[in-house]
Design an enzyme around this catalytic site. Sequence first.
Site, mmCIF file in Angstrom:
data_model
loop_
_atom_site.group_PDB
_atom_site.id
_atom_site.type_symbol
_atom_site.label_atom_id
_atom_site.label_comp_id
_atom_site.label_asym_id
_atom_site.label_seq_id
_atom_site.Cartn_x
_atom_site.Cartn_y
_atom_site.Cartn_z
ATOM 1 N N ASN A 37 -85.322 -16.518 -48.312
ATOM 2 C CA ASN A 37 -84.817 -16.565 -46.926
ATOM 3 C C ASN A 37 -85.615 -17.555 -46.084
ATOM 4 O O ASN A 37 -85.545 -17.529 -44.860
ATOM 5 C CB ASN A 37 -84.929 -15.179 -46.281
ATOM 6 C CG ASN A 37 -84.122 -14.144 -47.020
ATOM 7 O OD1 ASN A 37 -83.001 -14.406 -47.419
ATOM 8 N ND2 ASN A 37 -84.685 -12.963 -47.214
ATOM 9 N N HIS A 124 -76.222 -4.241 -43.253
ATOM 10 C CA HIS A 124 -77.451 -4.073 -44.038
ATOM 11 C C HIS A 124 -77.908 -2.608 -44.070
ATOM 12 O O HIS A 124 -77.665 -1.843 -43.130
ATOM 13 C CB HIS A 124 -78.559 -4.939 -43.403
ATOM 14 C CG HIS A 124 -79.802 -5.015 -44.204
ATOM 15 N ND1 HIS A 124 -80.931 -4.289 -43.903
ATOM 16 C CD2 HIS A 124 -80.102 -5.739 -45.305
ATOM 17 C CE1 HIS A 124 -81.874 -4.572 -44.788
ATOM 18 N NE2 HIS A 124 -81.400 -5.454 -45.639
ATOM 19 N N GLU A 168 -73.898 -7.327 -38.204
ATOM 20 C CA GLU A 168 -74.756 -8.502 -38.387
ATOM 21 C C GLU A 168 -74.017 -9.689 -37.779
ATOM 22 O O GLU A 168 -72.795 -9.641 -37.617
ATOM 23 C CB GLU A 168 -74.987 -8.751 -39.888
ATOM 24 C CG GLU A 168 -75.738 -7.635 -40.566
ATOM 25 C CD GLU A 168 -75.956 -7.873 -42.064
ATOM 26 O OE1 GLU A 168 -76.133 -9.032 -42.473
ATOM 27 O OE2 GLU A 168 -75.958 -6.884 -42.810
ATOM 28 N N SER A 172 -75.560 -11.019 -44.657
ATOM 29 C CA SER A 172 -76.535 -11.417 -45.670
ATOM 30 C C SER A 172 -75.947 -11.535 -47.066
ATOM 31 O O SER A 172 -76.474 -12.275 -47.885
ATOM 32 C CB SER A 172 -77.706 -10.438 -45.680
ATOM 33 O OG SER A 172 -77.253 -9.150 -45.981
ATOM 34 N N ASP A 197 -77.273 -7.833 -35.231
ATOM 35 C CA ASP A 197 -78.447 -8.132 -36.057
ATOM 36 C C ASP A 197 -78.366 -9.601 -36.481
ATOM 37 O O ASP A 197 -77.475 -9.989 -37.247
ATOM 38 C CB ASP A 197 -78.433 -7.193 -37.281
ATOM 39 C CG ASP A 197 -79.608 -7.438 -38.221
ATOM 40 O OD1 ASP A 197 -80.191 -8.534 -38.194
ATOM 41 O OD2 ASP A 197 -79.927 -6.516 -39.002
ATOM 42 N N HIS A 200 -80.202 -13.276 -40.305
ATOM 43 C CA HIS A 200 -79.950 -14.490 -41.096
ATOM 44 C C HIS A 200 -79.455 -15.648 -40.245
ATOM 45 O O HIS A 200 -79.083 -16.693 -40.781
ATOM 46 C CB HIS A 200 -78.970 -14.178 -42.236
ATOM 47 C CG HIS A 200 -79.543 -13.181 -43.189
ATOM 48 N ND1 HIS A 200 -80.360 -13.533 -44.236
ATOM 49 C CD2 HIS A 200 -79.482 -11.818 -43.199
ATOM 50 C CE1 HIS A 200 -80.754 -12.453 -44.874
ATOM 51 N NE2 HIS A 200 -80.235 -11.393 -44.264
ATOM 52 N N LYS A 231 -87.715 -14.182 -42.093
ATOM 53 C CA LYS A 231 -86.820 -15.071 -42.847
ATOM 54 C C LYS A 231 -87.075 -16.514 -42.386
ATOM 55 O O LYS A 231 -88.109 -17.077 -42.724
ATOM 56 C CB LYS A 231 -85.384 -14.580 -42.689
ATOM 57 C CG LYS A 231 -85.282 -13.113 -43.173
ATOM 58 C CD LYS A 231 -83.918 -12.541 -43.151
ATOM 59 C CE LYS A 231 -83.916 -11.034 -43.315
ATOM 60 N NZ LYS A 231 -84.417 -10.504 -44.595
#
Length: 391
Positions: A37, A124, A168, A172, A197, A200, A231
Amino acid sequence: MNERAIDERMALELDSLRAQSQFRTLEMPGGVNLYSNDYLELSTDPRLKHAVLEAVARAASVGSTGSRLLSGNSREWEEVESDFAQFAGTEAALYFGSGYAANIGLLASILKPGDVVFSDAQNHASLIDGMRLSGATKIVYPHRDLQFLENALREHGRGAGAMVIVTESVFSMEGDVAPVEDLLRIARNYGAGLVLDEAHAIGVCGPQGRGVAAELGVERELLAIVHTCGKALASAGAFVCGSRTLRDYLVNRARTFIFSTAMPPYMAGQIQAAVGLAREASDRRDHLRQIAASLREELAARRFNVGTSTTHIVPVLLGTNELALHAASELQQAGFAVKAIRPPTVPVGTARLRLSLTSRISLEEIHRLVTVMDAACKSSPQVPSTSAVHA
Ligand SMILES: Cc1ncc(COP(=O)(O)O)c(C=O)c1O
Protein backbone atom coordinates in the site's frame (compact mmCIF):
# COMPACT_ATOMS: atom_id res chain seq x y z
CA MET A 1 -13.29 -28.21 27.13
CA ASN A 2 -9.67 -28.62 28.24
CA GLU A 3 -6.51 -27.07 26.78
CA ARG A 4 -5.67 -30.13 24.66
CA ALA A 5 -9.14 -30.08 23.13
CA ILE A 6 -8.64 -26.44 22.13
CA ASP A 7 -5.32 -27.39 20.48
CA GLU A 8 -7.02 -30.18 18.57
CA ARG A 9 -9.83 -27.91 17.50
CA MET A 10 -7.34 -25.34 16.16
CA ALA A 11 -5.40 -28.06 14.29
CA LEU A 12 -8.60 -29.38 12.70
CA GLU A 13 -9.63 -25.91 11.59
CA LEU A 14 -6.20 -25.32 10.05
CA ASP A 15 -6.41 -28.68 8.21
CA SER A 16 -9.72 -27.63 6.79
CA LEU A 17 -8.24 -24.31 5.61
CA ARG A 18 -5.39 -26.22 3.92
CA ALA A 19 -7.87 -28.54 2.20
CA GLN A 20 -9.69 -25.48 0.77
CA SER A 21 -6.45 -23.75 -0.34
CA GLN A 22 -7.21 -21.05 2.23
CA PHE A 23 -4.27 -21.58 4.59
CA ARG A 24 -2.29 -18.38 5.00
CA THR A 25 1.35 -17.94 5.94
CA LEU A 26 3.46 -14.89 6.67
CA GLU A 27 5.82 -14.09 3.84
CA MET A 28 8.42 -11.54 2.85
CA PRO A 29 7.85 -9.96 -0.52
CA GLY A 30 10.63 -10.28 -3.09
CA GLY A 31 10.75 -8.72 -6.55
CA VAL A 32 8.42 -6.08 -8.00
CA ASN A 33 6.03 -5.52 -5.13
CA LEU A 34 2.39 -5.68 -6.21
CA TYR A 35 0.76 -6.05 -2.84
CA SER A 36 2.05 -3.04 -1.03
CA ASN A 37 0.00 0.00 0.00
CA ASP A 38 3.09 2.20 -0.31
CA TYR A 39 1.38 3.96 -3.22
CA LEU A 40 3.71 6.99 -3.32
CA GLU A 41 6.86 5.00 -2.38
CA LEU A 42 7.32 7.19 0.69
CA SER A 43 8.28 4.25 2.94
CA THR A 44 11.80 4.26 1.49
CA ASP A 45 12.05 7.98 0.76
CA PRO A 46 15.27 9.35 2.31
CA ARG A 47 13.49 12.64 3.08
CA LEU A 48 10.95 10.83 5.23
CA LYS A 49 13.63 8.76 6.97
CA HIS A 50 15.52 11.93 7.73
CA ALA A 51 12.37 13.58 9.11
CA VAL A 52 11.82 10.62 11.44
CA LEU A 53 15.37 10.89 12.80
CA GLU A 54 14.85 14.59 13.40
CA ALA A 55 11.51 13.97 15.11
CA VAL A 56 13.12 11.41 17.43
CA ALA A 57 15.95 13.82 18.24
CA ARG A 58 13.49 16.66 18.94
CA ALA A 59 11.09 14.65 21.11
CA ALA A 60 11.41 14.92 24.87
CA SER A 61 10.61 11.20 25.16
CA VAL A 62 10.37 8.30 22.73
CA GLY A 63 7.48 6.64 24.55
CA SER A 64 4.11 8.25 25.09
CA THR A 65 3.82 6.70 28.60
CA GLY A 66 0.03 6.40 28.67
CA SER A 67 -3.36 6.99 27.09
CA ARG A 68 -3.93 10.46 25.64
CA LEU A 69 -6.40 11.01 28.49
CA LEU A 70 -3.68 10.33 31.05
CA SER A 71 0.03 11.04 30.52
CA GLY A 72 0.12 10.30 26.77
CA ASN A 73 -0.98 13.66 25.37
CA SER A 74 1.67 15.93 23.88
CA ARG A 75 2.10 19.14 21.92
CA GLU A 76 3.14 17.03 18.89
CA TRP A 77 -0.18 15.18 18.76
CA GLU A 78 -2.29 18.30 19.28
CA GLU A 79 -0.40 20.07 16.47
CA VAL A 80 -0.55 17.26 13.97
CA GLU A 81 -4.28 16.84 14.58
CA SER A 82 -4.96 20.48 13.99
CA ASP A 83 -2.78 20.54 10.83
CA PHE A 84 -4.30 17.35 9.52
CA ALA A 85 -7.83 18.72 9.98
CA GLN A 86 -6.83 21.61 7.71
CA PHE A 87 -5.37 19.20 5.17
CA ALA A 88 -8.53 17.08 5.26
CA GLY A 89 -10.77 20.15 5.02
CA THR A 90 -12.63 19.50 8.27
CA GLU A 91 -13.05 21.42 11.51
CA ALA A 92 -11.16 18.91 13.66
CA ALA A 93 -9.35 15.58 13.66
CA LEU A 94 -8.49 12.93 16.25
CA TYR A 95 -5.65 10.43 15.85
CA PHE A 96 -5.97 6.72 16.64
CA GLY A 97 -3.11 4.18 16.77
CA SER A 98 -4.41 2.29 13.70
CA GLY A 99 -7.11 2.54 11.06
CA TYR A 100 -8.68 -0.54 12.59
CA ALA A 101 -8.90 1.16 15.99
CA ALA A 102 -10.22 4.36 14.39
CA ASN A 103 -13.08 2.62 12.61
CA ILE A 104 -14.02 0.55 15.64
CA GLY A 105 -13.77 3.50 18.02
CA LEU A 106 -15.79 5.75 15.72
CA LEU A 107 -18.61 3.42 14.73
CA ALA A 108 -19.02 1.62 18.04
CA SER A 109 -19.41 4.95 19.83
CA ILE A 110 -21.51 7.12 17.50
CA LEU A 111 -23.99 4.34 16.66
CA LYS A 112 -26.43 3.08 19.29
CA PRO A 113 -28.88 0.20 19.54
CA GLY A 114 -32.04 1.43 17.79
CA ASP A 115 -30.04 3.19 15.06
CA VAL A 116 -29.85 1.77 11.56
CA VAL A 117 -26.53 1.63 9.71
CA PHE A 118 -26.32 0.99 5.96
CA SER A 119 -23.08 -0.67 4.88
CA ASP A 120 -21.66 -1.29 1.41
CA ALA A 121 -21.16 -5.05 0.89
CA GLN A 122 -17.46 -4.52 0.13
CA ASN A 123 -16.63 -2.53 3.27
CA HIS A 124 -13.44 -3.35 5.17
CA ALA A 125 -13.49 -5.68 8.21
CA SER A 126 -12.69 -2.80 10.58
CA LEU A 127 -15.88 -0.98 9.51
CA ILE A 128 -17.90 -4.17 9.80
CA ASP A 129 -16.56 -4.92 13.27
CA GLY A 130 -17.26 -1.36 14.43
CA MET A 131 -20.87 -1.56 13.25
CA ARG A 132 -21.32 -4.97 14.88
CA LEU A 133 -19.98 -3.75 18.20
CA SER A 134 -22.32 -0.75 18.22
CA GLY A 135 -25.48 -2.85 18.50
CA ALA A 136 -27.15 -0.82 15.72
CA THR A 137 -29.24 -2.65 13.13
CA LYS A 138 -27.04 -3.27 10.11
CA ILE A 139 -28.38 -3.31 6.55
CA VAL A 140 -25.82 -4.44 3.98
CA TYR A 141 -26.48 -3.00 0.51
CA PRO A 142 -25.02 -4.60 -2.63
CA HIS A 143 -21.78 -2.93 -3.67
CA ARG A 144 -22.48 0.68 -4.83
CA ASP A 145 -26.18 -0.14 -5.39
CA LEU A 146 -27.90 3.23 -4.88
CA GLN A 147 -31.38 1.97 -5.69
CA PHE A 148 -31.21 -0.75 -3.06
CA LEU A 149 -29.81 1.73 -0.55
CA GLU A 150 -32.53 4.30 -1.19
CA ASN A 151 -35.28 1.71 -0.85
CA ALA A 152 -33.74 0.52 2.42
CA LEU A 153 -33.53 4.08 3.78
CA ARG A 154 -37.16 4.71 2.81
CA GLU A 155 -38.21 1.54 4.57
CA HIS A 156 -36.29 2.23 7.80
CA GLY A 157 -36.68 6.01 7.88
CA ARG A 158 -39.77 5.90 10.05
CA GLY A 159 -37.97 4.65 13.16
CA ALA A 160 -36.86 6.88 16.03
CA GLY A 161 -33.15 6.03 15.77
CA ALA A 162 -30.48 7.75 13.71
CA MET A 163 -29.47 6.49 10.25
CA VAL A 164 -25.89 6.37 9.00
CA ILE A 165 -24.41 5.22 5.68
CA VAL A 166 -20.88 3.77 5.84
CA THR A 167 -18.63 3.31 2.82
CA GLU A 168 -15.02 3.29 1.68
CA SER A 169 -14.17 5.88 -0.98
CA VAL A 170 -11.65 3.81 -2.97
CA PHE A 171 -12.52 0.17 -2.28
CA SER A 172 -9.57 -1.90 -1.18
CA MET A 173 -10.50 -5.11 -2.98
CA GLU A 174 -12.31 -3.82 -6.09
CA GLY A 175 -10.28 -0.67 -6.77
CA ASP A 176 -13.44 1.21 -7.71
CA VAL A 177 -14.79 4.41 -6.17
CA ALA A 178 -17.97 4.97 -4.18
CA PRO A 179 -20.50 7.37 -5.77
CA VAL A 180 -19.94 9.83 -2.93
CA GLU A 181 -22.02 12.71 -4.37
CA ASP A 182 -25.02 10.43 -4.92
CA LEU A 183 -24.59 8.91 -1.47
CA LEU A 184 -24.59 12.39 0.03
CA ARG A 185 -27.70 13.42 -1.88
CA ILE A 186 -29.51 10.30 -0.70
CA ALA A 187 -28.24 10.76 2.85
CA ARG A 188 -29.54 14.36 2.85
CA ASN A 189 -32.95 13.32 1.48
CA TYR A 190 -33.43 10.82 4.28
CA GLY A 191 -31.76 12.70 7.10
CA ALA A 192 -28.90 10.20 7.34
CA GLY A 193 -25.22 10.80 8.11
CA LEU A 194 -22.40 9.58 5.83
CA VAL A 195 -19.11 8.08 7.07
CA LEU A 196 -16.32 7.79 4.50
CA ASP A 197 -13.19 5.65 4.89
CA GLU A 198 -10.48 7.12 2.66
CA ALA A 199 -7.74 4.59 3.56
CA HIS A 200 -6.85 3.88 -0.08
CA ALA A 201 -7.51 7.38 -1.41
CA ILE A 202 -5.44 9.56 0.91
CA GLY A 203 -2.24 10.64 -0.81
CA VAL A 204 -3.48 9.34 -4.17
CA CYS A 205 -6.83 10.97 -5.02
CA GLY A 206 -7.99 14.57 -4.96
CA PRO A 207 -6.09 17.85 -4.93
CA GLN A 208 -2.69 17.38 -3.23
CA GLY A 209 -3.76 13.82 -2.43
CA ARG A 210 -6.39 15.06 0.03
CA GLY A 211 -8.89 12.33 -0.87
CA VAL A 212 -12.15 11.85 -2.73
CA ALA A 213 -14.25 14.05 -0.42
CA ALA A 214 -11.81 16.93 -1.02
CA GLU A 215 -11.92 16.30 -4.77
CA LEU A 216 -15.70 16.82 -4.61
CA GLY A 217 -15.47 19.66 -2.10
CA VAL A 218 -17.85 17.93 0.33
CA GLU A 219 -15.55 17.42 3.33
CA ARG A 220 -17.73 19.46 5.69
CA GLU A 221 -20.93 17.68 4.68
CA LEU A 222 -19.84 14.30 5.95
CA LEU A 223 -20.43 12.98 9.45
CA ALA A 224 -16.86 11.64 9.54
CA ILE A 225 -13.94 10.92 7.23
CA VAL A 226 -11.30 8.35 8.19
CA HIS A 227 -7.83 8.91 6.75
CA THR A 228 -5.32 6.18 7.54
CA CYS A 229 -1.58 6.93 7.74
CA GLY A 230 -0.17 3.43 7.15
CA LYS A 231 -0.68 3.29 3.40
CA ALA A 232 0.33 6.14 1.04
CA LEU A 233 1.59 8.14 4.04
CA ALA A 234 4.03 5.33 4.98
CA SER A 235 3.50 5.90 8.71
CA ALA A 236 0.94 4.35 11.08
CA GLY A 237 -2.41 5.14 12.66
CA ALA A 238 -5.41 7.09 11.37
CA PHE A 239 -7.29 10.34 11.78
CA VAL A 240 -11.02 10.56 12.24
CA CYS A 241 -11.90 13.96 10.75
CA GLY A 242 -15.12 15.87 11.25
CA SER A 243 -16.68 18.49 13.50
CA ARG A 244 -15.27 19.68 16.82
CA THR A 245 -18.26 18.05 18.50
CA LEU A 246 -17.33 14.72 16.92
CA ARG A 247 -13.74 15.06 18.14
CA ASP A 248 -14.86 15.89 21.69
CA TYR A 249 -17.32 13.01 21.61
CA LEU A 250 -14.66 10.50 20.53
CA VAL A 251 -12.24 11.71 23.20
CA ASN A 252 -14.97 10.93 25.75
CA ARG A 253 -16.57 7.85 24.24
CA ALA A 254 -14.33 5.98 21.78
CA ARG A 255 -12.98 3.04 23.76
CA THR A 256 -10.12 2.29 21.34
CA PHE A 257 -8.92 5.86 21.93
CA ILE A 258 -9.49 5.99 25.67
CA PHE A 259 -8.16 2.57 26.67
CA SER A 260 -5.03 2.46 24.54
CA THR A 261 -1.55 3.87 24.99
CA ALA A 262 -0.90 6.85 22.71
CA MET A 263 1.61 6.41 19.90
CA PRO A 264 5.03 7.95 20.59
CA PRO A 265 5.26 11.69 19.84
CA TYR A 266 7.88 11.20 17.08
CA MET A 267 5.25 9.40 15.02
CA ALA A 268 3.42 12.74 14.85
CA GLY A 269 6.59 14.20 13.29
CA GLN A 270 6.72 11.34 10.77
CA ILE A 271 3.09 11.94 9.80
CA GLN A 272 3.62 15.71 9.46
CA ALA A 273 6.56 15.10 7.12
CA ALA A 274 4.72 12.42 5.14
CA VAL A 275 1.73 14.72 4.57
CA GLY A 276 4.11 17.44 3.35
CA LEU A 277 5.74 15.03 0.89
CA ALA A 278 2.40 13.63 -0.25
CA ARG A 279 1.06 17.13 -0.95
CA GLU A 280 3.94 17.75 -3.34
CA ALA A 281 3.89 14.32 -5.00
CA SER A 282 1.79 15.19 -8.05
CA ASP A 283 4.35 13.62 -10.44
CA ARG A 284 4.11 10.34 -8.59
CA ARG A 285 0.30 10.54 -8.59
CA ASP A 286 0.29 11.15 -12.35
CA HIS A 287 2.64 8.23 -12.96
CA LEU A 288 0.47 5.99 -10.79
CA ARG A 289 -2.62 6.93 -12.81
CA GLN A 290 -0.76 6.26 -16.06
CA ILE A 291 0.53 2.79 -15.15
CA ALA A 292 -2.84 1.82 -13.65
CA ALA A 293 -4.64 2.83 -16.86
CA SER A 294 -2.11 0.84 -18.96
CA LEU A 295 -2.45 -2.21 -16.73
CA ARG A 296 -6.25 -2.18 -16.96
CA GLU A 297 -6.17 -1.67 -20.75
CA GLU A 298 -3.59 -4.39 -21.39
CA LEU A 299 -5.37 -6.90 -19.18
CA ALA A 300 -8.72 -6.12 -20.75
CA ALA A 301 -7.18 -6.50 -24.22
CA ARG A 302 -6.20 -10.05 -23.21
CA ARG A 303 -9.74 -10.58 -21.96
CA PHE A 304 -8.96 -10.68 -18.26
CA ASN A 305 -11.71 -9.51 -15.94
CA VAL A 306 -10.55 -6.48 -13.94
CA GLY A 307 -14.00 -5.87 -12.50
CA THR A 308 -14.97 -2.24 -11.99
CA SER A 309 -11.52 -0.89 -11.07
CA THR A 310 -10.76 2.70 -12.04
CA THR A 311 -7.83 3.29 -9.68
CA HIS A 312 -4.34 2.14 -8.69
CA ILE A 313 -5.84 -1.06 -7.23
CA VAL A 314 -6.54 -3.54 -10.02
CA PRO A 315 -8.11 -6.91 -9.21
CA VAL A 316 -7.81 -9.74 -11.73
CA LEU A 317 -10.76 -12.01 -11.11
CA LEU A 318 -9.76 -15.61 -11.80
CA GLY A 319 -12.59 -17.54 -10.14
CA THR A 320 -11.08 -20.54 -8.37
CA ASN A 321 -8.58 -20.59 -5.50
CA GLU A 322 -6.42 -23.02 -7.47
CA LEU A 323 -6.09 -20.79 -10.51
CA ALA A 324 -5.41 -17.71 -8.38
CA LEU A 325 -2.66 -19.61 -6.50
CA HIS A 326 -1.17 -20.97 -9.74
CA ALA A 327 -1.07 -17.50 -11.36
CA ALA A 328 0.43 -15.98 -8.20
CA SER A 329 3.13 -18.65 -8.06
CA GLU A 330 4.07 -18.20 -11.76
CA LEU A 331 4.27 -14.43 -11.29
CA GLN A 332 6.37 -14.84 -8.15
CA GLN A 333 8.82 -17.02 -10.09
CA ALA A 334 9.05 -14.29 -12.73
CA GLY A 335 9.97 -11.73 -10.07
CA PHE A 336 6.60 -10.21 -9.18
CA ALA A 337 5.47 -10.23 -5.56
CA VAL A 338 1.75 -10.96 -5.92
CA LYS A 339 -0.76 -12.54 -3.58
CA ALA A 340 -3.83 -14.56 -4.34
CA ILE A 341 -6.87 -13.22 -2.51
CA ARG A 342 -9.37 -15.92 -1.70
CA PRO A 343 -12.68 -16.35 0.11
CA PRO A 344 -13.63 -15.44 2.79
CA THR A 345 -11.77 -12.16 2.10
CA VAL A 346 -13.69 -11.96 -1.21
CA PRO A 347 -16.96 -13.67 -2.22
CA VAL A 348 -16.83 -17.37 -3.17
CA GLY A 349 -16.06 -17.85 -6.88
CA THR A 350 -14.18 -14.53 -7.17
CA ALA A 351 -10.68 -15.60 -6.08
CA ARG A 352 -8.32 -13.12 -7.61
CA LEU A 353 -4.99 -11.47 -7.76
CA ARG A 354 -5.12 -8.02 -6.28
CA LEU A 355 -2.55 -5.86 -8.00
CA SER A 356 -1.87 -2.82 -5.95
CA LEU A 357 0.42 -0.42 -7.79
CA THR A 358 2.99 1.96 -6.43
CA SER A 359 4.64 4.85 -8.24
CA ARG A 360 7.93 2.90 -8.19
CA ILE A 361 6.68 0.50 -10.91
CA SER A 362 7.63 1.25 -14.52
CA LEU A 363 5.54 0.89 -17.66
CA GLU A 364 7.95 -1.82 -18.86
CA GLU A 365 7.26 -3.82 -15.70
CA ILE A 366 3.52 -3.48 -16.36
CA HIS A 367 3.95 -4.88 -19.90
CA ARG A 368 6.02 -7.81 -18.61
CA LEU A 369 3.53 -8.50 -15.83
CA VAL A 370 0.64 -8.83 -18.26
CA THR A 371 2.65 -11.14 -20.56
CA VAL A 372 3.57 -13.44 -17.65
CA MET A 373 0.01 -13.42 -16.34
CA ASP A 374 -1.38 -14.41 -19.72
CA ALA A 375 1.11 -17.28 -20.06
CA ALA A 376 0.42 -18.41 -16.47
CA CYS A 377 -3.33 -18.65 -17.01
CA LYS A 378 -2.95 -20.44 -20.35
CA SER A 379 -0.52 -22.96 -18.81
CA SER A 380 -2.69 -23.67 -15.79
CA PRO A 381 -3.47 -27.36 -15.28
CA GLN A 382 -6.80 -26.04 -14.09
CA VAL A 383 -7.82 -23.88 -17.03
CA PRO A 384 -10.91 -22.04 -15.87
CA SER A 385 -14.23 -21.79 -17.59
CA THR A 386 -14.34 -18.86 -20.01
CA SER A 387 -16.73 -16.94 -17.81
CA ALA A 388 -14.46 -17.17 -14.78
CA VAL A 389 -11.58 -15.37 -16.44
CA HIS A 390 -13.02 -13.30 -19.19
CA ALA A 391 -14.96 -10.11 -18.76
C1 LIG B 1 -10.46 0.45 3.93
C2 LIG B 1 -9.60 0.22 5.11
N1 LIG B 1 -9.92 0.82 6.29
C3 LIG B 1 -9.18 0.64 7.39
C4 LIG B 1 -8.05 -0.15 7.36
C5 LIG B 1 -7.27 -0.37 8.62
O1 LIG B 1 -6.21 0.50 8.66
P1 LIG B 1 -4.88 0.11 9.50
O2 LIG B 1 -4.11 -0.82 8.62
O3 LIG B 1 -4.22 1.39 9.75
O4 LIG B 1 -5.33 -0.57 10.75
C6 LIG B 1 -7.66 -0.77 6.18
C7 LIG B 1 -6.42 -1.61 6.16
O5 LIG B 1 -6.20 -2.44 5.34
C8 LIG B 1 -8.45 -0.58 5.01
O6 LIG B 1 -8.13 -1.17 3.86
